[in-house]
Design an enzyme around this catalytic site. Sequence first.
Site, PDB file in Angstrom:
ATOM      1  N   CYS A  92       0.831  -1.198   0.000  1.00  0.00           N
ATOM      2  CA  CYS A  92       0.000   0.000   0.000  1.00  0.00           C
ATOM      3  C   CYS A  92       0.874   1.260   0.000  1.00  0.00           C
ATOM      4  O   CYS A  92       2.090   1.203   0.081  1.00  0.00           O
ATOM      5  CB  CYS A  92      -0.907  -0.003   1.226  1.00  0.00           C
ATOM      6  SG  CYS A  92       0.023   0.138   2.774  1.00  0.00           S
TER       7      CYS A  92
ATOM      8  N   HIS B 177       5.975   6.400  -2.405  1.00  0.00           N
ATOM      9  CA  HIS B 177       7.305   6.915  -2.758  1.00  0.00           C
ATOM     10  C   HIS B 177       7.197   8.404  -3.091  1.00  0.00           C
ATOM     11  O   HIS B 177       7.994   9.213  -2.653  1.00  0.00           O
ATOM     12  CB  HIS B 177       7.868   6.221  -4.008  1.00  0.00           C
ATOM     13  CG  HIS B 177       8.005   4.738  -3.889  1.00  0.00           C
ATOM     14  ND1 HIS B 177       7.915   3.912  -4.973  1.00  0.00           N
ATOM     15  CD2 HIS B 177       8.232   3.946  -2.825  1.00  0.00           C
ATOM     16  CE1 HIS B 177       8.089   2.663  -4.581  1.00  0.00           C
ATOM     17  NE2 HIS B 177       8.281   2.663  -3.281  1.00  0.00           N
TER      18      HIS B 177
ATOM     19  N   ALA C 178       3.077   1.642   2.945  1.00  0.00           N
ATOM     20  CA  ALA C 178       4.251   0.757   2.854  1.00  0.00           C
ATOM     21  C   ALA C 178       5.347   1.428   2.030  1.00  0.00           C
ATOM     22  O   ALA C 178       6.530   1.368   2.376  1.00  0.00           O
ATOM     23  CB  ALA C 178       3.868  -0.579   2.225  1.00  0.00           C
TER      24      ALA C 178
ATOM     25  N   ARG D 219      12.135  -5.412   6.262  1.00  0.00           N
ATOM     26  CA  ARG D 219      12.812  -5.195   4.976  1.00  0.00           C
ATOM     27  C   ARG D 219      14.332  -5.285   5.115  1.00  0.00           C
ATOM     28  O   ARG D 219      15.038  -5.319   4.147  1.00  0.00           O
ATOM     29  CB  ARG D 219      12.397  -3.829   4.426  1.00  0.00           C
ATOM     30  CG  ARG D 219      13.024  -3.428   3.112  1.00  0.00           C
ATOM     31  CD  ARG D 219      12.176  -2.344   2.526  1.00  0.00           C
ATOM     32  NE  ARG D 219      12.712  -1.605   1.430  1.00  0.00           N
ATOM     33  CZ  ARG D 219      13.268  -0.392   1.535  1.00  0.00           C
ATOM     34  NH1 ARG D 219      13.432   0.173   2.716  1.00  0.00           N
ATOM     35  NH2 ARG D 219      13.649   0.249   0.464  1.00  0.00           N
TER      36      ARG D 219
END
Length: 542
Positions: A64, A196, A67, A98
């Site tokens: 999403c 992003h 994220a 991650r």
Amino acid sequence: MPDKRIMNAPAIALDEFVEGVVDVYPAKAAKKRRKHIVVRDPAEKQRIEANERTIPGIISQRGCCYAGCKGVVIGPIGDVVHIVHGPIGCSFYAWLTRRNLFRPRADGQNYMQYCFSTDMEEKDIIFGGEKKLKAAIQEAYDIFKPKAISVLATCPVGLIGDDINAVSKEMSEKIGIQVIPFSCEGYKGVSQSAGHHIANNNLFKFVVGQDDIEQKEHTINILGEYNTGGDTWEIERVLNRCGINVLSVFTGNGSYSEMRQSHMADVNLLMCHRSVNYIADMMETKFGIPWIKVNFIGIKAMAKSLKKIARFYDDPKLTERVEQVIEEEVAKAEEGIARYIPRLKGKTVILFVGGSRAHHYQGLFRELGMVPIVAGYEFAHRDDYEGREVLPDIKVIADNRNIEELVVERDPERYNPRKDEETLKRLKEEEVIDTYHGMFPDMGSGTMAIDDVSHKELGMLIRKLKPDMVCSGIKDKYVIEKFGVPSKQLHNYDYSGPFAGFRGAVNFAKDLDMLIHNPAWKLTTPPWKKRPVLKADLAVTT
Ligand code: CFM
């Protein structure tokens, strides 16, 4: 129909296979999915559909917006406290899974191991969570005295209308440090890609260009490198040997203090185009910093990227040093992978990773003698497949309209072109700066690209193409392994790394060898081979 076949795979006609894959869907969905699959024909200019909504009901690998913002771009900054405003579950997958590693600087500030959440509960959803957020910011400040705090919104925050911008502003004035709000509610956009963009916007607005410093010779930033399993450190080791100084990294092993100075660098090295191309463009417009697309995965790609940097500087001393480092490091790395090549040679691999690794890793696989046959991104845009040349053709989709497009202009005092106009023009023509052709040119005929692959499609690919390995993420790792096919996670590298740079290539070869030749695969029987599969038809009477 042309007889296109996948290299090294059981002989199947590709186009027929693709029709078979999409045929499992209802007609309307099949028509849509077909546009996300391209059988490569390098002679043609091919188009792939990307960055579109996943069709409801299809199991995708995507994440999403939150994220993409918290988990990917903002989370790796280790000297900032990141407060997630939302239910506690949202923090789980953003809390070190991650494997973006961080080492504190001289000031000792390191919040990477912590998980800060406002832990929203039913009563906060009903009565609002702003008070709780204010208290959390105050508490984090009182305990840790960080240089800055980020606030990251999850879905309910947007749904109930908590104003994280107002709260952050008020708290910033009260405690006297930057409190940076990220309105990255999970549902925004069609994937983590939206996150992003939101992260880039606010890093640019709040962090980049804050502190002017004296600049050392040959100073660069690395953009879009996240230190998964220590990748950034291996890249920095090699750059430092070459006499190149890394001023800041966005955001692997990332430091807020260093990012505030990043506008002083000569050039930005752009590793992951998808996640930070926005900042690269904005820094170029505002400060005159060009960017060089690099790929530090694989021995040849690493050497090629170093040569590009040397061409940018065009300084004979630096060029000589770079050539010398390449010679030594390549020889060592090639010797390191040599023993694994006979064991990996000819093995086929399918890669499905987010928005750049499905491209970056293909060269490394080829160096090891392996054959990438299918590759795809989860959430990349058409330019990551087809190259930035297609940017003018890409329409802004409705789902992305609610993401702010910053209007950026030249900084009246600090805009400083790094080369004269003619040199910049030549470097662009020679494709040293400001150029990315995407994944397609590196995929020859006999390969296939699939965007936003579904679990159903992945299963069909495995049954038909019988790959020796599938590289993907945690959502499908165990689905793949139940087929008896080894799966290496290319997101968090399972428990390993670094895989970038010269030493990383050797680590990767060793890991693949261990995985592929693990005797356990011979003992694996997929569940459907142990018991009969029930078949049923839908009877429709009208
Ligand atoms: Fe860039 Fe990444 Fe990737 Fe990405 Fe990611 Fe990642 Fe990735 Mo997982 S920033 S697009 S959102 S290279 S977390 S470090 S591995 S999907 S291919």
